[in-house]
Design an enzyme around this catalytic site. Structure first.
Site, short mmCIF file in Angstrom:
data_model
loop_
_atom_site.label_atom_id
_atom_site.label_comp_id
_atom_site.label_asym_id
_atom_site.label_seq_id
_atom_site.Cartn_x
_atom_site.Cartn_y
_atom_site.Cartn_z
N ASN A 87 0.80 -1.23 0.00
CA ASN A 87 0.00 0.00 0.00
C ASN A 87 0.84 1.29 0.00
O ASN A 87 0.37 2.32 -0.50
CB ASN A 87 -0.92 -0.03 1.23
N SER A 139 -4.13 2.53 -8.49
CA SER A 139 -4.88 3.79 -8.55
C SER A 139 -5.66 3.83 -9.85
O SER A 139 -5.29 3.16 -10.83
CB SER A 139 -3.88 4.95 -8.52
N TYR A 154 3.92 8.76 -11.41
CA TYR A 154 2.90 8.11 -10.55
C TYR A 154 2.04 7.19 -11.41
O TYR A 154 1.85 6.02 -11.08
CB TYR A 154 2.05 9.19 -9.88
N ALA A 156 2.68 5.86 -14.27
CA ALA A 156 3.47 4.72 -14.77
C ALA A 156 3.65 3.68 -13.67
O ALA A 156 3.50 2.47 -13.91
CB ALA A 156 4.84 5.22 -15.25
N SER A 157 3.92 4.14 -12.46
CA SER A 157 4.14 3.18 -11.35
C SER A 157 2.85 2.41 -11.06
O SER A 157 2.88 1.21 -10.81
CB SER A 157 4.62 3.91 -10.09
N LYS A 158 1.73 3.10 -11.13
CA LYS A 158 0.46 2.45 -10.79
C LYS A 158 -0.01 1.52 -11.91
O LYS A 158 -0.61 0.46 -11.65
CB LYS A 158 -0.61 3.50 -10.47
N1 LIG Z 1 -5.50 8.95 -1.42
C1 LIG Z 1 -5.86 8.76 -2.68
O1 LIG Z 1 -6.65 9.52 -3.27
C2 LIG Z 1 -5.31 7.58 -3.46
C3 LIG Z 1 -5.87 7.32 -4.71
C4 LIG Z 1 -5.39 6.25 -5.45
C5 LIG Z 1 -4.38 5.46 -4.94
N2 LIG Z 1 -3.85 5.74 -3.72
C6 LIG Z 1 -2.76 4.90 -3.24
O2 LIG Z 1 -3.09 4.35 -1.98
C7 LIG Z 1 -1.92 4.15 -1.20
C8 LIG Z 1 -2.09 4.81 0.16
O3 LIG Z 1 -2.39 6.17 -0.06
P1 LIG Z 1 -2.80 7.20 1.10
O4 LIG Z 1 -3.67 8.21 0.49
O5 LIG Z 1 -3.22 6.45 2.30
O6 LIG Z 1 -1.36 7.88 1.34
P2 LIG Z 1 -0.68 8.56 2.59
O7 LIG Z 1 0.25 9.58 2.04
O8 LIG Z 1 -1.68 8.97 3.61
O9 LIG Z 1 0.17 7.35 3.22
C9 LIG Z 1 1.28 6.82 2.53
C10 LIG Z 1 2.00 5.83 3.40
O10 LIG Z 1 3.17 5.37 2.70
C11 LIG Z 1 4.29 5.48 3.54
N3 LIG Z 1 5.53 5.69 2.78
C12 LIG Z 1 5.81 6.69 1.90
N4 LIG Z 1 7.08 6.58 1.48
C13 LIG Z 1 7.61 5.49 2.09
C14 LIG Z 1 8.89 4.84 2.05
N5 LIG Z 1 9.91 5.31 1.32
N6 LIG Z 1 9.07 3.74 2.80
C15 LIG Z 1 8.06 3.25 3.57
N7 LIG Z 1 6.85 3.81 3.65
C16 LIG Z 1 6.62 4.91 2.91
C17 LIG Z 1 3.98 6.68 4.43
O11 LIG Z 1 4.78 6.70 5.60
C18 LIG Z 1 2.50 6.45 4.72
O12 LIG Z 1 2.37 5.49 5.75
C19 LIG Z 1 -0.77 4.75 -2.02
O13 LIG Z 1 -0.10 3.74 -2.71
C20 LIG Z 1 -1.48 5.68 -2.98
O14 LIG Z 1 -0.75 5.89 -4.17
C21 LIG Z 1 -4.30 6.79 -2.96
#
Ligand SMILES: NC(=O)c1ccc[n+]([C@@H]2O[C@H](COP(=O)([O-])OP(=O)(O)OC[C@H]3O[C@@H](n4cnc5c(N)ncnc54)[C@H](O)[C@@H]3O)[C@@H](O)[C@H]2O)c1
Length: 249
Positions: A87, A139, A154, A156-158
């Protein structure tokens, strides 16, 4: 209440907040022993203190040795591994492709794509023993291009996580390991805060989703629970959009 993950052991990356934290919450409520991991030690410890059956192990997902340590410590502590939730992720500054430095590009790929690779690589030998399961949190941005989104690294990674879900599902089906993916739309977390600063921003984002609002982190967590529990016992290689219909447009 039926405990859907009774006796299961799970690692949730990025479990210190947002979607990862809500996933840890619903997992522990459903009987799992949970390891949450993130690079933010303080935030991680605060998060674990709010949860039951959950321990924090801080690690940077970009460091192979630290990822290996998290997986090994989990198995040392709980004796096995059943579930990996990939995640953790970061969102870059919005820029057009020609403005992105190679450093910025690589940083996003290193966390969002190489991170899940590292965690999966070290988890697979243990998941083979338990016929476990992996969830990749991708995503909507991995499913299609959005006008003005301008976060190419982003996206590309997703998108890579979407195809890797299918690759890993096929590769490890013989071991009965299920691999699935959720693709959230815009969810109300720290990650999206910069885009939801004003009433106008929020209204725009709400209206951008056919169902008329952005999502809440527990709505993603519930879909992760479905994909990791026996409720989805015949589901592997699936890409589930949890996005208020955004990717249908
Ligand atoms: N919030 C959204 O709208 C959304 C939409 C689509 C996808 N996502 C994906 O869902 C996932 C969670 O998103 P979120 O909104 O809860 O994000 P967030 O920013 O609230 O949390 C991200 C988490 O990743 C951890 N993290 C970041 N870099 C790190 C590293 N180098 N090593 C270890 N941990 C690391 C952070 O400490 C945090 O715990 C992500 O992969 C995000 O891309 C989120």
């Amino acid at each position: 209440m039926v405990l859907k993950l009774k006796g299961k052991v799970a690692i949730i990356t990025g479990g210190s907040r947002g979607i990862g934290f809500e996933t840890a919450k619903i997992f522990s409520k459903n009987g799992a022993s949970v390891v949450i991991t993130s690079s933010n030690r303080q935030q991680l410890e605060n998060a674990a203190n709010q949860l039951t059956n959950t321990i924090p192990i801080s690690a940077d997902i970009t460091k192979e040795e630290e990822v290996k340590m998290v997986v090994e410590e989990t198995v040392k502590k709980f004796g096995k591994l059943d579930i990996l939730v990939n995640n953790a992720g970061i969102f870059p500054k919005i820029k057009q492709l020609h403005e992105i430095s190679e450093l910025e590009w690589n940083k996003v790929l290193d966390v969002n794509l190489n991170g899940p690779f590292r965690f999966a690589k070290f988890s697979i030998p243990y998941l083979q023993k338990t016929s476990g399961t992996i969830i990749n949190v991708s995503s909507d941005a991995g499913l299609k291009a959005y006008e003005g989104f301008n976060a190419d690294a982003y996206s590309a990674s997703k998108a890579a996580l979407v195809i890797l879900t299918k690759c890993w599902a096929l590769e490890y089906a013989k071991d009965k390991i299920r691999v699935n993916c959720v693709c959230p739309g815009v969810v109300d977390t720290e990650m999206t805060k910069p885009f939801l600063k004003t009433e106008k921003d929020r209204k725009f984002m709400d209206n951008d989703h056919p169902i008329g609002r952005i999502g809440q982190p527990d709505e993603i967590a519930k879909s992760v629970l479905f994909l990791t529990s026996e409720d989805s016992s015949w589901t592997t290689g699936a890409i589930l959009a949890v996005d208020g219909g955004q990717s249908t447009k």
